[in-house]
Design a protein around this motif. Structure first.
Motif, short mmCIF file in Angstrom:
data_model
loop_
_atom_site.label_atom_id
_atom_site.label_comp_id
_atom_site.label_asym_id
_atom_site.label_seq_id
_atom_site.Cartn_x
_atom_site.Cartn_y
_atom_site.Cartn_z
N GLN A 50 0.81 -1.22 0.00
CA GLN A 50 0.00 0.00 0.00
C GLN A 50 0.84 1.27 0.00
O GLN A 50 0.37 2.34 -0.41
CB GLN A 50 -0.93 0.00 1.22
N ASP A 51 2.10 1.17 0.44
CA ASP A 51 2.97 2.36 0.46
C ASP A 51 3.90 2.42 -0.75
O ASP A 51 4.83 3.24 -0.77
CB ASP A 51 3.80 2.37 1.74
N ILE A 52 3.67 1.56 -1.73
CA ILE A 52 4.55 1.51 -2.91
C ILE A 52 3.73 1.89 -4.15
O ILE A 52 2.60 1.41 -4.32
CB ILE A 52 5.15 0.10 -3.08
N ARG A 53 4.29 2.73 -4.99
CA ARG A 53 3.59 3.14 -6.21
C ARG A 53 3.34 1.92 -7.09
O ARG A 53 4.20 1.04 -7.23
CB ARG A 53 4.39 4.18 -6.98
N SER A 54 2.19 1.90 -7.72
CA SER A 54 1.82 0.74 -8.54
C SER A 54 2.68 0.60 -9.79
O SER A 54 2.80 -0.50 -10.35
CB SER A 54 0.34 0.82 -8.93
N ASN A 55 3.29 1.70 -10.25
CA ASN A 55 4.12 1.63 -11.45
C ASN A 55 5.59 1.38 -11.13
O ASN A 55 6.44 1.40 -12.02
CB ASN A 55 3.98 2.91 -12.28
N ARG A 56 5.88 1.14 -9.87
CA ARG A 56 7.27 0.90 -9.50
C ARG A 56 7.64 -0.55 -9.80
O ARG A 56 6.83 -1.47 -9.61
CB ARG A 56 7.47 1.19 -8.01
N LYS A 57 8.86 -0.75 -10.25
CA LYS A 57 9.33 -2.09 -10.58
C LYS A 57 9.32 -2.95 -9.32
O LYS A 57 9.83 -2.57 -8.28
CB LYS A 57 10.74 -2.02 -11.16
N GLY A 58 8.76 -4.13 -9.43
CA GLY A 58 8.69 -5.06 -8.31
C GLY A 58 7.37 -5.01 -7.57
O GLY A 58 7.10 -5.88 -6.73
N HIS A 59 6.52 -4.00 -7.87
CA HIS A 59 5.23 -3.89 -7.18
C HIS A 59 4.36 -5.10 -7.47
O HIS A 59 3.79 -5.71 -6.55
CB HIS A 59 4.53 -2.60 -7.62
N ASP A 60 4.22 -5.45 -8.75
CA ASP A 60 3.33 -6.55 -9.12
C ASP A 60 3.84 -7.88 -8.57
O ASP A 60 3.05 -8.75 -8.16
CB ASP A 60 3.19 -6.63 -10.64
N GLU A 61 5.18 -8.07 -8.56
CA GLU A 61 5.73 -9.31 -8.03
C GLU A 61 5.43 -9.45 -6.53
O GLU A 61 5.08 -10.54 -6.06
CB GLU A 61 7.25 -9.36 -8.26
N ALA A 62 5.57 -8.35 -5.79
CA ALA A 62 5.28 -8.40 -4.36
C ALA A 62 3.79 -8.66 -4.11
O ALA A 62 3.42 -9.42 -3.21
CB ALA A 62 5.70 -7.10 -3.69
N LEU A 63 2.93 -8.05 -4.94
CA LEU A 63 1.49 -8.25 -4.79
C LEU A 63 1.13 -9.70 -5.06
O LEU A 63 0.33 -10.31 -4.32
CB LEU A 63 0.74 -7.32 -5.74
N ALA A 64 1.72 -10.28 -6.10
CA ALA A 64 1.45 -11.68 -6.42
C ALA A 64 1.99 -12.60 -5.32
O ALA A 64 1.35 -13.60 -4.96
CB ALA A 64 2.07 -12.04 -7.77
#
Length: 650
Positions: A183-197
């Protein structure tokens, strides 16, 4: 008390409430079943019509739950009142049956919205140990160092477990929780989607583990558990969770709706027939309910006792105005009923017991003593004091400030003034009580409490364990905040301008002094119970009690410079009269020491003769050694006046 328990929102109102569906808010069984089916469906709404259907189903679910809560609370209130007045049971039985039948209908409808399998999964989730969550997983590198990753994953675990164990809803309702990790990381930042998954995979694994634990448990064999619902407290009521069931979390409510097999709503006791995994969760320290040994015949009411034999029943002679000779011992159940049905549960009561005689005690102290085996009767409360006495007293006290002019607002420095010392007296206490009572409706009540405190030997016994049990206005009527001037009673010294007169204390010797600390070896200054440093709390059980004799005998007190260190209990009329007489005699002594008696020797002699005739107001005579010392001091002053007069003539 009986009329208050019967009227208003009491028994009559409760017996007429929640006996059938409300005309304004009604629904059919088919509508409830359809709504429950919609909410159990995992398919998401794909259009506006689907969203509207789900919203309607959720609204109906909330309505059914709300009525179930209200019906249970109403039945609890009705049965609680009947426990205190059991002779009304036969008369109210038909209405109680209707309430119980309607409550059971609502419970069955609530159970349609509850997934029993989800309750087992939630119970399993509550038993799961925190897994080892490595901070080295590259999927979570965007969160920072390994320590930060580990902290974030543990926080996600705690959040998931709290959500999973508190309701019966399935895992799709908790799929959103993976977003808390990023929630404290921008959605367009690299690694965001990997952490969410990665967070979603962890949550799925925890959900699968909880389902596996629930499946491995024996869900067919059950055991009976008797639980006691918590009483509503002020905090839960202010938080909107004031009823019996509203104070429970969703999971516990679902367990009650699904597996309850017996209920005594008056005693807040339910019998549940639950799977072993659910029973384990109910017995856990974190459970919302307290488990008790199973009770037989939960719905029965002590068949071996008649209504008059039950200790909790309120019979004539416990509170009623029956002759004192016929009064019955009070019990803890009676105290509970008194708190429930009256608004005056915080007042003082005149009680009598074989062990303590006649006493004035707060209700909390009576209740505490009952728990220690004390036996006694309630004679009268403050509200029972005769209006013919209190009403006249209130009128007199209200008019006296005008009669005494400006003297009532503070002390008078002239010892020969008729109002000197009255700031320590009971009459001024009455005025202070009325002055500090800001609502007319409270004036009579505070005067009643003041009347009872005057009969208490040791004011520390009025401490019920909580501050402000008595209003501050009553304490100011009981205690005087001004410091006593004890110069007339101190021994003569070498300084003729500030020396004492050595007069006896007389009736002042036993006047009570209250302070928070009279021991100079104990840290902290001594304060008056009325001092702001003591939070103006009044007298407490751990305060020190002295007398004026103690005050005069010591000079090592460490008093507060603001309040003077103590409060004196309001003096009797005799004590005020003697205090004024002693100061008059001390003033004459000072006048003679300064050689001013020749100004009007006849006046001084007349004053001395008047003081020699002083007698206690409330006693027939004054024949103690103090009386001899008093008259000897006057005789000495008369001789000094005569010597001064002869010296002036010569």
């Amino acid at each position: 008390m009986f009329l208050r328990a019967l009227g208003g929102v009491g028994l009559l109102h409760q017996l007429q409430s929640y006996t059938e569906p409300d005309e304004d808010e009604c629904w059919t069984q088919e509508e409830v079943e359809a709504a429950a089916e919609v909410l159990r469906s995992d398919s998401a709404a794909t259009d506006d019509d689907g969203e509207d259907v789900r919203e309607d189903a959720e609204r109906l679910q909330g309505l059914v739950f709300s009525y179930w809560h209200g019906a249970a609370e109403s039945l609890h209130q009705a049965q609680s009142i009947l426990a205190s007045f059991p002779w009304l049971e036969d008369w109210s039985q038909r209405a109680l049956w209707a309430k119980e039948e309607f409550l059971e209908t609502l419970r069955a409808q609530v159970a349609l919205f509850v997934e029993s399998a989800g309750l087992l999964v939630a119970a399993a989730a509550a038993t799961m140990e925190r897994p080892r969550l490595s901070g080295e997983d590259p999927a979570f590198a965007v969160l920072g160092s390994s320590e930060k990753v580990s902290t974030a994953l543990n926080a996600l675990w705690r959040r998931w477990q709290r959500a999973a164990e508190s309701s019966w809803v399935g895992s799709p309702a908790r799929s959103y929780m993976s977003h808390y990790l990023v929630q404290d990381i921008r959605s367009n930042r690299k690694g965001h989607d990997e952490a969410l998954a990665g967070a979603a995979r962890l949550i799925d694994s925890w959900e699968a583990q909880a389902r596996a634990l629930a499946a491995s448990a024996d869900g067919k064999s059950t055991q009976q558990v008797s639980v006691r619902l918590p009483e509503a407290t002020d905090e839960t009521a202010r938080g909107g969770r004031g009823g019996l069931l509203e104070g429970l979390d969703s999971w516990t409510q679902g367990v009650v709706a699904t597996w309850v097999v017996g209920a005594d709503w008056g005693r807040r006791t339910l019998t549940l027939d639950v799977p072993a995994l659910v029973a384990e969760r109910l017995h856990a320290p974190s459970s919302d309910v307290a488990c008790e040994p199973p009770r037989e015949e939960v719905n029965a009411i002590e068949p071996s006792r008649t209504p008059d034999d039950r200790p909790s029943s309120i019979r004539p002679g416990v509170f009623d105005d029956t002759p004192v000779f016929d009064r019955q011992p009070v019990t803890a159940e009676h105290i509970h009923a008194l708190r429930t049905f009256t608004r005056s549960s915080d007042e003082l009561y005149i009680v009598i017991s074989a062990s303590g005689g006649v006493e004035v005690l707060p209700l909390d102290v009576v209740e505490r003593r009952l728990g220690q085996g004390w036996s006694g009767v309630l004679v009268a409360g403050a509200s029972d004091l005769p209006e013919s006495l209190i009403g006249t007293w209130a009128q007199t006290a209200r008019s006296e400030p005008e009669a005494s002019g400006s003297h009532w607002t503070g002390g008078c420095s002239d010892a020969h003034d008729l109002h000197f010392g009255e700031e320590f007296g009971g009459t001024d206490g009455e005025r202070q009580t009325l002055r500090r009572t800001y609502f007319d409706a409270h004036r009579a009540r505070n005067l009643r409490l003041l009347a009872l405190t005057r009969g208490v030997h040791d004011l520390r016994t009025l401490d019920a364990g909580r501050e402000r049990m008595l209003p501050l206005a009553v304490w100011e009527g009981t205690l005087a905040s001004d410091r006593l001037d004890l110069a007339p009673f101190k021994q003569p010294g070498g300084d003729r301008w500030h020396r004492g007169s050595g007069l006896p204390l007389g009736p002042l010797a036993v006047a009570q002094i209250y302070t928070t600390n009279a021991d100079p070896q104990t840290d902290g200054k001594g304060h008056s119970p009325l001092c702001r440093h003591a939070r103006e709390r009044g007298v407490a059980a751990n305060d020190d009690l002295l007398t004026v004799t103690d005050l005069l005998a010591r000079d090592d007190f460490d008093w507060c410079g603001k309040c003077g260190g103590y409060a004196v209990r309001r003096l009797t009329d005799t004590q005020v009269s003697f205090y004024r007489a002693a100061h008059r005699l001390h003033a004459i002594t000072g006048q003679l020491d300064r050689g001013r008696s020749h100004d009007d020797a006849d006046t001084v002699v007349s004053q001395l003769e008047e003081l020699a005739a002083w007698q206690p107001i409330d006693e027939e005579g004054w024949y103690t050694s103090d009386s001899w010392r008093w008259h000897e001091a006057i005789r000495n002053l008369k001789r000094r006046v005569e010597r001064a007069r002869r010296h002036e003539i010569s």
